[in-house]
Design a protein around this motif. Structure first.
Motif, PDB file in Angstrom:
ATOM      1  N   PHE A 358      46.010  47.880  40.333  1.00 21.11           N
ATOM      2  CA  PHE A 358      46.154  46.856  39.305  1.00 21.11           C
ATOM      3  C   PHE A 358      45.550  45.531  39.772  1.00 21.11           C
ATOM      4  O   PHE A 358      44.811  44.870  39.020  1.00 21.11           O
ATOM      5  N   ALA A 359      45.838  45.153  41.013  1.00 18.88           N
ATOM      6  CA  ALA A 359      45.279  43.901  41.548  1.00 18.88           C
ATOM      7  C   ALA A 359      43.758  43.969  41.622  1.00 18.88           C
ATOM      8  O   ALA A 359      43.063  42.983  41.308  1.00 18.88           O
ATOM      9  N   MET A 360      43.231  45.105  42.020  1.00 18.32           N
ATOM     10  CA  MET A 360      41.783  45.266  42.061  1.00 18.32           C
ATOM     11  C   MET A 360      41.174  45.169  40.666  1.00 18.32           C
ATOM     12  O   MET A 360      40.097  44.592  40.475  1.00 18.32           O
ATOM     13  N   ALA A 361      41.877  45.717  39.663  1.00 13.88           N
ATOM     14  CA  ALA A 361      41.380  45.651  38.289  1.00 13.88           C
ATOM     15  C   ALA A 361      41.372  44.214  37.781  1.00 13.88           C
ATOM     16  O   ALA A 361      40.409  43.777  37.134  1.00 13.88           O
ATOM     17  N   VAL A 362      42.434  43.470  38.048  1.00 14.70           N
ATOM     18  CA  VAL A 362      42.468  42.057  37.641  1.00 14.70           C
ATOM     19  C   VAL A 362      41.337  41.290  38.313  1.00 14.70           C
ATOM     20  O   VAL A 362      40.652  40.482  37.680  1.00 14.70           O
ATOM     21  N   SER A 363      41.112  41.566  39.600  1.00 13.12           N
ATOM     22  CA  SER A 363      40.043  40.890  40.326  1.00 13.12           C
ATOM     23  C   SER A 363      38.674  41.234  39.758  1.00 13.12           C
ATOM     24  O   SER A 363      37.824  40.353  39.583  1.00 13.12           O
ATOM     25  N   ARG A 364      38.448  42.510  39.436  1.00  8.82           N
ATOM     26  CA  ARG A 364      37.149  42.914  38.891  1.00  8.82           C
ATOM     27  C   ARG A 364      36.912  42.299  37.512  1.00  8.82           C
ATOM     28  O   ARG A 364      35.825  41.827  37.210  1.00  8.82           O
ATOM     29  N   VAL A 365      37.934  42.337  36.664  1.00  7.16           N
ATOM     30  CA  VAL A 365      37.780  41.761  35.332  1.00  7.16           C
ATOM     31  C   VAL A 365      37.555  40.260  35.423  1.00  7.16           C
ATOM     32  O   VAL A 365      36.746  39.693  34.674  1.00  7.16           O
ATOM     33  N   ARG A 366      38.250  39.606  36.354  1.00  6.79           N
ATOM     34  CA  ARG A 366      38.013  38.168  36.514  1.00  6.79           C
ATOM     35  C   ARG A 366      36.566  37.904  36.922  1.00  6.79           C
ATOM     36  O   ARG A 366      35.900  37.001  36.395  1.00  6.79           O
ATOM     37  N   LYS A 367      36.055  38.694  37.836  1.00  6.74           N
ATOM     38  CA  LYS A 367      34.678  38.504  38.295  1.00  6.74           C
ATOM     39  C   LYS A 367      33.686  38.800  37.175  1.00  6.74           C
ATOM     40  O   LYS A 367      32.749  38.022  36.944  1.00  6.74           O
ATOM     41  N   GLU A 368      33.883  39.925  36.463  1.00  9.73           N
ATOM     42  CA  GLU A 368      32.910  40.356  35.463  1.00  9.73           C
ATOM     43  C   GLU A 368      33.004  39.547  34.170  1.00  9.73           C
ATOM     44  O   GLU A 368      31.982  39.226  33.559  1.00  9.73           O
ATOM     45  N   VAL A 369      34.227  39.243  33.737  1.00 10.79           N
ATOM     46  CA  VAL A 369      34.402  38.555  32.458  1.00 10.79           C
ATOM     47  C   VAL A 369      34.352  37.045  32.632  1.00 10.79           C
ATOM     48  O   VAL A 369      33.610  36.345  31.927  1.00 10.79           O
ATOM     49  N   VAL A 370      35.128  36.518  33.569  1.00  6.70           N
ATOM     50  CA  VAL A 370      35.228  35.067  33.721  1.00  6.70           C
ATOM     51  C   VAL A 370      34.010  34.502  34.434  1.00  6.70           C
ATOM     52  O   VAL A 370      33.318  33.610  33.917  1.00  6.70           O
ATOM     53  N   ASP A 371      33.736  35.025  35.631  1.00  9.56           N
ATOM     54  CA  ASP A 371      32.619  34.488  36.411  1.00  9.56           C
ATOM     55  C   ASP A 371      31.272  34.995  35.921  1.00  9.56           C
ATOM     56  O   ASP A 371      30.241  34.425  36.260  1.00  9.56           O
ATOM     57  N   GLY A 372      31.300  36.085  35.119  1.00 14.10           N
ATOM     58  CA  GLY A 372      30.058  36.642  34.597  1.00 14.10           C
ATOM     59  C   GLY A 372      29.818  36.257  33.152  1.00 14.10           C
ATOM     60  O   GLY A 372      29.144  35.281  32.838  1.00 14.10           O
ATOM     61  N   LEU A 373      30.437  36.987  32.223  1.00 20.44           N
ATOM     62  CA  LEU A 373      30.157  36.812  30.802  1.00 20.44           C
ATOM     63  C   LEU A 373      30.491  35.414  30.295  1.00 20.44           C
ATOM     64  O   LEU A 373      29.700  34.798  29.575  1.00 20.44           O
ATOM     65  N   LEU A 374      31.663  34.887  30.652  1.00 16.64           N
ATOM     66  CA  LEU A 374      32.113  33.612  30.091  1.00 16.64           C
ATOM     67  C   LEU A 374      31.599  32.397  30.844  1.00 16.64           C
ATOM     68  O   LEU A 374      31.856  31.256  30.432  1.00 16.64           O
ATOM     69  N   ALA A 375      30.875  32.600  31.931  1.00 20.04           N
ATOM     70  CA  ALA A 375      30.427  31.473  32.743  1.00 20.04           C
ATOM     71  C   ALA A 375      29.504  30.547  31.968  1.00 20.04           C
ATOM     72  O   ALA A 375      29.516  29.323  32.165  1.00 20.04           O
ATOM     73  N   ALA A 376      28.698  31.114  31.069  1.00 20.94           N
ATOM     74  CA  ALA A 376      27.811  30.314  30.221  1.00 20.94           C
ATOM     75  C   ALA A 376      28.215  30.525  28.776  1.00 20.94           C
ATOM     76  O   ALA A 376      28.260  31.660  28.308  1.00 20.94           O
ATOM     77  N   HIS A 424      43.272  51.377  35.055  1.00 21.85           N
ATOM     78  CA  HIS A 424      43.830  50.036  35.226  1.00 21.85           C
ATOM     79  C   HIS A 424      42.887  48.970  34.665  1.00 21.85           C
ATOM     80  O   HIS A 424      43.343  47.977  34.074  1.00 21.85           O
ATOM     81  N   GLU A 425      41.599  49.166  34.837  1.00 18.17           N
ATOM     82  CA  GLU A 425      40.641  48.179  34.317  1.00 18.17           C
ATOM     83  C   GLU A 425      40.685  48.105  32.802  1.00 18.17           C
ATOM     84  O   GLU A 425      40.598  47.014  32.216  1.00 18.17           O
ATOM     85  N   VAL A 426      40.823  49.256  32.130  1.00 15.98           N
ATOM     86  CA  VAL A 426      40.928  49.259  30.668  1.00 15.98           C
ATOM     87  C   VAL A 426      42.191  48.509  30.230  1.00 15.98           C
ATOM     88  O   VAL A 426      42.173  47.745  29.258  1.00 15.98           O
ATOM     89  N   GLN A 427      43.293  48.705  30.945  1.00 13.50           N
ATOM     90  CA  GLN A 427      44.521  47.997  30.579  1.00 13.50           C
ATOM     91  C   GLN A 427      44.345  46.487  30.688  1.00 13.50           C
ATOM     92  O   GLN A 427      44.835  45.729  29.841  1.00 13.50           O
ATOM     93  N   PHE A 431      44.311  43.728  27.708  1.00  9.55           N
ATOM     94  CA  PHE A 431      45.215  42.582  27.819  1.00  9.55           C
ATOM     95  C   PHE A 431      44.492  41.284  27.469  1.00  9.55           C
ATOM     96  O   PHE A 431      45.028  40.430  26.742  1.00  9.55           O
ATOM     97  N   VAL A 432      43.281  41.113  27.982  1.00  8.45           N
ATOM     98  CA  VAL A 432      42.518  39.895  27.687  1.00  8.45           C
ATOM     99  C   VAL A 432      42.317  39.767  26.179  1.00  8.45           C
ATOM    100  O   VAL A 432      42.472  38.675  25.595  1.00  8.45           O
ATOM    101  N   HIS A 433      41.987  40.872  25.545  1.00  8.29           N
ATOM    102  CA  HIS A 433      41.785  40.866  24.094  1.00  8.29           C
ATOM    103  C   HIS A 433      43.072  40.484  23.365  1.00  8.29           C
ATOM    104  O   HIS A 433      43.063  39.632  22.460  1.00  8.29           O
ATOM    105  N   ARG A 434      44.170  41.097  23.756  1.00  4.26           N
ATOM    106  CA  ARG A 434      45.438  40.822  23.076  1.00  4.26           C
ATOM    107  C   ARG A 434      45.899  39.391  23.334  1.00  4.26           C
ATOM    108  O   ARG A 434      46.244  38.651  22.409  1.00  4.26           O
ATOM    109  N   ARG A 435      45.881  38.966  24.592  1.00  7.59           N
ATOM    110  CA  ARG A 435      46.443  37.663  24.959  1.00  7.59           C
ATOM    111  C   ARG A 435      45.647  36.503  24.389  1.00  7.59           C
ATOM    112  O   ARG A 435      46.221  35.489  23.940  1.00  7.59           O
ATOM    113  N   PHE A 436      44.330  36.620  24.352  1.00 12.20           N
ATOM    114  CA  PHE A 436      43.503  35.477  23.979  1.00 12.20           C
ATOM    115  C   PHE A 436      42.856  35.599  22.602  1.00 12.20           C
ATOM    116  O   PHE A 436      42.155  34.682  22.185  1.00 12.20           O
TER     117      PHE A 436
END
Length: 556
Positions: A358-376, A424-427, A431-436
């Motif tokens: 679960f922690a690895m999934a949160v870390s990967r999603v943060r890297k791919e979504v936050v630092d990647g897709l949403l960075a610009a 875990h990554e799909v969950q 979550f990002v979709h539901r929460r935000f």
């Protein structure tokens, strides 16, 4: 046996073939249906009981014929006017609707099926479990959302409430069950029978949850110590039956016929392999492609998503030590919602949840979504679109590559499932979709208005049906649906009155009560078949607000 990795031990399991009483006496080598004995022939038997195709069909494969019938159906074309999450009207952008979502599910599902076919060990396993045909998977994926009503899941909730409380229908409304009703009963695309007259294999592949809400099979899957996914009752609505189900009582015979080729091969409450492929593809498409939309719309903001995921990563140990009261009392603080997700997963799916994964999934999603897709921020440029395309492609490939076949799955998983890492990554992505997105107050305000609109429309149509002076001027489609449902419910009232008893135990008494149920089902069928834009147009006409005598948005 997990053919792609180590399988966690199942929990709450029961001996194969005897859980729900649909039937367990079939020979694994073949089942006899109408004189057809080979397994492949039984899979191709159509709803009308024959195994032939119409003379005008373009394809020779019976399953390719099914794919063509779904794709050419007006019920499928309608999905272009049905919300996935939010309507594209007024956004100025192309966001996913139910039709484009279904196309992407079909794309992902076919990719999964091709990978399984390429693996000799997995290919042999799915043969033992009942088969995996690429055209079956694609046809079911295209058809899986046919039953979604206007306004997405919000419309589903409203119609279920009205079906149960206004009309007394014991099985209410459910989008998956409505899909099965469309392809077997209410669509007019079949050449010889009502519905689309699809093969058994494709109809079975649509059954994510192969049970009714309350009555069948017996014992019902919701009574198992660990119910299959979707079979448990909603915690806030005890006594109402399964939260998810794929069949109304009026289509129960169709479920039994569709599942006949799989008797003795899979558990009675379990998805077929092809249904499991479609279900997994639906999860993958939902997790990825809706994020694309809301990045484009500017709804997903770098700072808020980064704060939530980063807050949990920085304080995971501290948050894990909080009591439920302390955690819930400050749920808006960064990281708290992720911790609530971790605890919910442990409560529901303890057999697969792993805190390190679960922690690895949160870390990967943060890297791919936050630092990647949403960075610009998205600005409509070629670079922005390339970033969206790269994100979607990369994640689709990663998740599809994590799919494997499990011959003896745990109760809450299918025969085709994601490896623990990708699960875990799909969950976390969902979550990002539901929460935000889904929990935004502006979306809630919009949906409350849609709920009132749907409610008023159902009430207005019911009043029209009750007006004997206007009975001859009903919309033709509504008239046909009333006739169809009346025949169905009168037959059920004679042969199986027990299935018309709701959770309260109140049995409809007399022919008028049974006809009342039929009228309610017809109104729900009619409204569920509308597009988003047709609902306000029809309501305007019924309320006298429309200044036009004729309107092109619906056909009476």
């Amino acid at each position: 046996m997990d053919l792609g990795g180590e399988e966690p031990p199942g929990e709450g399991g029961v001996a194969r073939g005897g859980v729900c009483g649909v039937g367990t006496g079939a020979d694994r080598a073949g089942t006899t249906v109408g004189g057809v004995t080979s397994h492949s022939e039984v899979r191709a038997v159509r709803r009308g009981g024959h195994a032939t195709r119409g003379a005008a069909e373009l394809a020779s494969s019976p399953f390719r014929v099914d794919r063509d019938r779904v794709a050419s159906s007006p019920s499928f074309a309608r999905l272009g006017a049905v919300t996935q999450v939010v309507s594209s009207t007024g956004s100025g952008l192309l966001v996913h609707n139910r039709l484009t979502h279904s196309l992407k599910v079909a794309q992902v599902a076919r990719g999964i099926a091709e990978r399984i076919h390429a693996d000799a060990r997995q290919h042999a396993a799915v043969d033992r479990l009942g088969g995996l045909d690429l055209d079956v998977v694609e046809a079911a994926s295209l058809a899986h959302d046919l039953g979604h009503p206007p306004f997405g899941h919000l419309g589903e909730q409203v119609l279920d409430r009205l079906a149960r409380h206004r009309f007394g229908l014991p099985d209410g409304f459910e989008g998956n069950a409505q899909t099965f009703r469309i392809v077997t009963t209410t669509d007019a695309g079949g050449l010889l029978t009502p519905g689309l007259d699809l093969t058994a294999a494709v109809r079975a592949a649509l059954l994510k949850y192969p049970w009714t809400r309350l009555s069948s099979p017996r014992p019902h899957p919701r009574t198992m110590r660990v119910p299959p996914r979707g079979a448990a009752e909603p915690p806030d609505a005890p006594g109402t039956g399964s939260a998810k189900f794929c069949v109304y009582v009026s289509e129960l015979d169709d479920l039994l016929q569709a599942r006949a080729p799989f008797l003795g091969r899979i558990d009675d409450w379990q998805q077929t392999v092809e249904a499991s492929v479609m279900d997994t593809a639906d999860d993958i498409a939902y997790a990825i492609h809706d994020l694309d939309d809301f990045y484009r719309l500017g709804v997903l903001q770098h700072a808020t998503v980064a704060a939530e995921l980063g807050g949990w990563l920085a304080s995971a140990t501290e948050l894990a030590g909080l009591s439920e009261a302390d955690l819930g009392g400050h749920s808006r603080q960064p990281g708290r919602s992720v911790e609530e997700l971790r605890r919910r997963l442990h409560a529901k799916d303890s057999w697969v949840v792993d805190d390190e994964a679960f922690a690895m999934a949160v870390s990967r999603v943060r890297k791919e979504v936050v630092d990647g897709l949403l960075a610009a921020p998205y600005d409509g440029s070629v670079e922005s679109e390339q970033a969206v395309a790269a994100f979607s492609s990369r994640w689709s490939s990663r998740l599809v590559d994590g799919v494997r076949v499990v011959e003896e799955p745990a109760v809450r998983r299918g025969h085709v499932t994601l490896a623990a890492e990708q699960w875990h990554e799909v969950q976390v992505l969902k979550f990002v979709h539901r929460r935000f997105v889904l929990l935004r107050p502006d979306l809630a305000m919009h949906q409350r208005g849609q709920a009132r609109l749907l409610t008023r429309l159902v009430e207005a149509l019911d009043q029209w049906l009750s007006d004997r002076l206007e009975a001859d001027r009903l919309p033709r489609r509504l008239h046909d649906l009333v006739e169809l449902a009346t025949v169905e419910y009168e037959d059920l009232g004679r042969t199986s009155p027990e299935v018309l008893v709701g959770a309260t135990g109140d049995e409809p008494r007399g022919p008028d009560a049974v006809r009342g149920l039929a009228r309610g089902r017809a109104v729900v069928d009619f409204v569920a078949a509308l597009g988003d834009g047709q609902v306000p147009a029809l309501m305007d006409a019924l309320s006298g607000r429309s200044s036009r005598l004729w309107t092109e948005t619906f056909v009476l």
